[in-house]
Design an enzyme around this catalytic site. Structure first.
Site, PDB file in Angstrom:
ATOM      1  N   ASP A 214       0.852  -1.226   0.126  1.00 26.42           N
ATOM      2  CA  ASP A 214       0.530  -0.284  -0.097  1.00 26.42           C
ATOM      3  C   ASP A 214       0.945   1.194   0.089  1.00 26.42           C
ATOM      4  OD1 ASP A 214       1.475  -0.278   2.740  1.00 26.42           O
ATOM      5  OD2 ASP A 214      -0.718  -0.083   3.730  1.00 26.42           O
ATOM      6  N   ASP A 282       3.680  -7.272   8.306  1.00 32.64           N
ATOM      7  CA  ASP A 282       2.328  -6.474   7.476  1.00 32.64           C
ATOM      8  C   ASP A 282       2.017  -5.718   8.513  1.00 32.64           C
ATOM      9  OD1 ASP A 282       1.396  -5.491   4.774  1.00 32.64           O
ATOM     10  OD2 ASP A 282       0.343  -5.583   5.851  1.00 32.64           O
TER      11      ASP A 282
END
Length: 305
Positions: A214, A282
Site C-alpha cells: 500500500d 505486514d
C-alpha cells in the site's frame, strides 16, 4: 502468490527509482528479537460475530479498502467502524441484492461521512460488482467463496481475482506484467486474523501470503532504511506531489516493498529457526506506520490500495 513474489523480485532487480538496501534489511533484523505481536482488531473497529456475516463484512470492507489520503480526515478506521455500525444497525445491509443498488450518498450515509468520498464513483461501482457476482456465483454469500477454497489462502486469492475484476491488482512494468494483489490478499489475511486461524480463517498455506503493498508500508520501510529512493522520487514524495497509477515509480515502490519484506522474512526465519509470516510482518509495519502519521508517503489515486 509465486507470481507476486517472482514479479516483485524482477521489478526490484530492474528498478530505476527505488533501491532495496540489503544492509538496511540486516540492520533492522538485528534489532528485532521477534516480531512484535499486533492483535488483528487492536482498536475494536471491526464487526465480528464468529460467523458468515463477519465474512460478508470483511469482503465488503476489503472491496472498499483503498485511497483515503485525499481526504485528510478520512482513514481506514472510519471505513471499518462505519461499516461495522451500519451492520449492527441492519444485519441485511450487505446482502448481495442491496450491494448492487447503493448510490454514493447512500454509501456516505452508511459510513456517516459528511462529504463525497475519494473515488466515490469507483467505490460504488465495486460494491455493485461484488453484489452482482456474489449473487450470480456464490448464492450471495462471501462465506461460500471461502468454503470453496479448501482452507487454501492461495486458492482464495485466485478465486477472488478470477471472479471480481476490481481485485485484479496488476501492472505493466518495462514490458513485464507485475502481480501485486493487495486487496485480495488482505481479505485472506483479515479472515486469518479475525478468526484467529480457525473456522473461516483457517488456511493451511497462510505462509504463502505476501505483504499487502500500500502507501504506508513503503514509507515505513524508507524510514527504517530498507528502501532508498532516487533524489527525484524522494523530492516528489516529500513535496506531497502525486505519482501516476501504473507509473514506473509507483510499481517500484510497491513491488520493492514486497521483495524487501520477503528478504526480511527469510533472514528472520534463518535467525530464529522458526517460520516467520509475511502477514505478521505486514501488520507490524502497518501499525508502525499509522502511529507515525507524519511519515511522508507516496500519493497515487488507485482503487487497489
Amino acid at each position: 502468490m509465486d507470481d507476486v513474489r517472482a514479479t516483485s523480485a524482477w521489478v526490484a532487480s530492474h528498478s530505476s527509482h527505488v533501491l532495496v538496501d540489503s544492509s538496511g534489511i540486516e540492520k533492522v533484523v538485528e534489532t528485532i528479537e521477534s516480531i512484535p505481536k499486533v492483535v488483528w482488531d487492536f482498536e475494536g473497529i471491526h464487526y465480528f460475530d464468529n460467523g458468515p456475516l463477519t465474512v460478508q463484512y470483511l469482503f465488503v470492507l476489503d472491496a472498499l479498502n483503498f485511497c483515503f489520503w485525499p481526504d485528510k480526515e478520512l482513514s481506514y478506521d472510519h471505513l471499518a467502524s462505519g461499516l461495522k455500525a451500519s451492520l449492527q444497525n441492519d444485519k441485511s445491509a450487505f446482502d448481495a441484492d442491496r450491494l448492487q443498488k447503493y448510490t454514493g450518498p447512500e454509501l456516505r450515509e452508511l459510513l456517516k461521512w459528511p462529504r463525497p468520498l475519494p473515488l466515490e464513483d469507483e467505490r460504488v461501482r465495486l460494491l455493485h460488482e461484488v453484489g452482482c457476482e456474489l449473487e450470480r456465483s456464490f448464492e450471495g454469500k462471501a462465506a461460500n467463496i471461502v468454503e470453496s477454497c479448501g482452507k487454501s489462502a492461495v486458492k482464495l486469492v485466485a478465486v477472488i481475482t478470477r471472479h471480481f475484476p476490481g481485485f485484479r491488482d496488476h501492472s505493466l512494468y518495462k514490458g513485464h506484467q507485475v502481480f501485486l494483489y493487495k486487496r485480495a490478499q488482505i481479505f485472506a489475511a483479515d479472515l486469518w486474523g479475525a478468526f484467529r486461524g480457525q473456522g473461516y480463517g483457517e488456511f493451511n498455506d497462510i505462509g504463502s501470503i505476501t505483504i499487502m503493498a500500500d502507501y504506508i508500508v513503503p514509507a515505513v520501510l524508507r524510514q527504517l532504511g530498507v528502501l532508498k529512493y532516487s533524489s527525484t522520487l524522494a523530492s516528489i514524495i516529500d513535496a506531497n506531489s502525486e505519482i501516476g497509477p501504473g507509473s514506473e515509480e509507483e510499481v517500484e515502490l510497491r513491488a520493492c516493498s514486497i521483495y524487501a519484506v520477503e528478504k526480511m522474512r527469510e533472514l528472520m526465519s534463518m535467525k530464529s529457526g522458526k517460520q516467520v509470516l509475511s502477514v505478521e510482518l505486514d501488520l507490524w509495519l502497518w501499525s508502525f506506520g499509522i502511529q507515525c502519521p507524519s511519515l511522508p508517503h507516496h500519493r497515487t489515486l488507485s482503487i487497489y490500495y
